[in-house]
Write an enzyme that holds these catalytic residues in place. Structure first.
Site, PDB file in Angstrom:
ATOM      1  N   LYS A 278       0.818  -1.213   0.000  1.00 48.72           N
ATOM      2  CA  LYS A 278       0.000   0.000   0.000  1.00 48.72           C
ATOM      3  C   LYS A 278       0.856   1.270   0.000  1.00 48.72           C
ATOM      4  CE  LYS A 278      -2.475   0.109   3.657  1.00 48.72           C
ATOM      5  NZ  LYS A 278      -1.964   1.218   4.497  1.00 48.72           N
TER       6      LYS A 278
ATOM      7  N   ARG B 282      -8.660   3.793   8.918  1.00 47.44           N
ATOM      8  CA  ARG B 282      -8.459   2.393   9.269  1.00 47.44           C
ATOM      9  C   ARG B 282      -9.711   1.781   9.882  1.00 47.44           C
ATOM     10  NH1 ARG B 282      -2.925   0.940   9.333  1.00 47.44           N
ATOM     11  NH2 ARG B 282      -1.585   2.760   9.501  1.00 47.44           N
TER      12      ARG B 282
ATOM     13  N   ARG C  95      10.691 -11.541   4.946  1.00 44.49           N
ATOM     14  CA  ARG C  95      11.469 -10.312   4.871  1.00 44.49           C
ATOM     15  C   ARG C  95      12.662 -10.338   5.844  1.00 44.49           C
ATOM     16  NH1 ARG C  95       7.874  -5.107   4.692  1.00 44.49           N
ATOM     17  NH2 ARG C  95       7.384  -5.622   6.839  1.00 44.49           N
TER      18      ARG C  95
ATOM     19  N   ARG D  34      12.692  -8.521  11.483  1.00 42.63           N
ATOM     20  CA  ARG D  34      12.054  -7.599  12.437  1.00 42.63           C
ATOM     21  C   ARG D  34      11.082  -8.379  13.303  1.00 42.63           C
ATOM     22  NH1 ARG D  34       9.014  -2.680  10.038  1.00 42.63           N
ATOM     23  NH2 ARG D  34       7.622  -4.428   9.784  1.00 42.63           N
TER      24      ARG D  34
ATOM     25  N   ARG E 250      -1.236  -9.336  13.103  1.00 38.86           N
ATOM     26  CA  ARG E 250      -1.410  -8.110  12.315  1.00 38.86           C
ATOM     27  C   ARG E 250      -2.487  -8.312  11.251  1.00 38.86           C
ATOM     28  NH1 ARG E 250       4.303  -6.961   9.994  1.00 38.86           N
ATOM     29  NH2 ARG E 250       3.341  -5.129   9.071  1.00 38.86           N
TER      30      ARG E 250
END
Ligand SMILES: [Zn+2]
Length: 228
Positions: free
Chosen positions: A19, A94, A133, A166, A177
């Site tokens: 996004k 949101r 990632r 991370r 999430r």
């Protein structure tokens, strides 16, 4: 077909949908401001504006800045002369109440109904993107163990730095999430669909392909009568 001026674009999509990247590039192509409320808040704090001074202690506590404050900030920002040709929202709204408030502000400022782009990506692809990632601890370069691996596992191609994951990208945190997104933000797509302003774009491929799909979708929608 002529693009109507003074239009607000809202980008929706789960974490890992791209996004930020897509909305930023889109704003560049349209030559309109990219409004990330997170960036705007940090900027207000660093410049010490009235809103910034209000938001600072809240952010320092790690709490969410109340909707009224964020909406006020957006209202002021929309008065900027650079917003006259349109704006792109990234990361806001949101929640449903935020969407309703933003709709009111946009109406008041003469933007009319927004155009909402929903970047759709299946859960498997999102999991791969996020849990795969890795970031170089030295230069910050980002890799993906599935899609863009380093030449040597866990080692940065550029400087030999160690690659780290991370905390946010660990599988259990990613699940949380994604669940939070489904619960909190998913109802927005239904809300905007009913308003007749939702455009869905398949965002499961690479950045360039998604960019093309996005432009094609908007072109088709704008082509009908130039107003969507
Ligand atoms: Zn590196």
């Amino acid at each position: 077909m002529e693009m109507a001026l003074h239009r607000a674009f809202i980008f929706l999509g789960p974490p890992g949908a791209g996004k930020g990247t897509q909305s930023m590039r889109f704003a560049e192509r349209r030559a309109v401001p990219h409004l990330s409320t997170g960036d705007m808040l940090r900027d207000a704090v660093s410049r010490g504006t009235e809103l910034g001074r209000l938001a600072k202690p809240i952010m320092e506590r790690g709490d969410l800045v109340p909707d009224e404050v964020v909406v006020k900030m957006i209202e002021e920002r929309l008065d900027g002369s650079d917003c006259a040709a349109g704006v792109v929202f990234d990361g806001f709204p949101r929640t449903l109440p935020q969407a309703v408030q933003l709709g009111r502000v946009l109406e008041e400022k003469g933007f009319g109904k927004p155009v909402v782009v929903d970047l759709e990506v299946g859960p498997e692809v999102l999991m791969r993107r996020l849990t795969g990632r890795r970031t170089c601890s030295v230069c910050g370069e980002i890799y993906n163990v599935y899609d863009a691996p380093p030449r040597v596992p866990d080692v940065c191609d550029r400087d030999g730095g160690k690659l780290v994951q991370r905390a946010d990208d660990r599988p259990e945190v990613v699940q949380e999430r994604l669940a939070a997104y489904e619960h909190q933000t998913r109802p927005l797509t239904e809300y905007y669909r009913r308003l007749g302003v939702l455009l869905t774009v398949d965002a499961s491929s690479g950045v360039e392909e998604v960019r093309r799909a996005l432009d094609d979708t908007l072109e088709r929608a704008e082509g009908r009568d130039g107003r969507l």
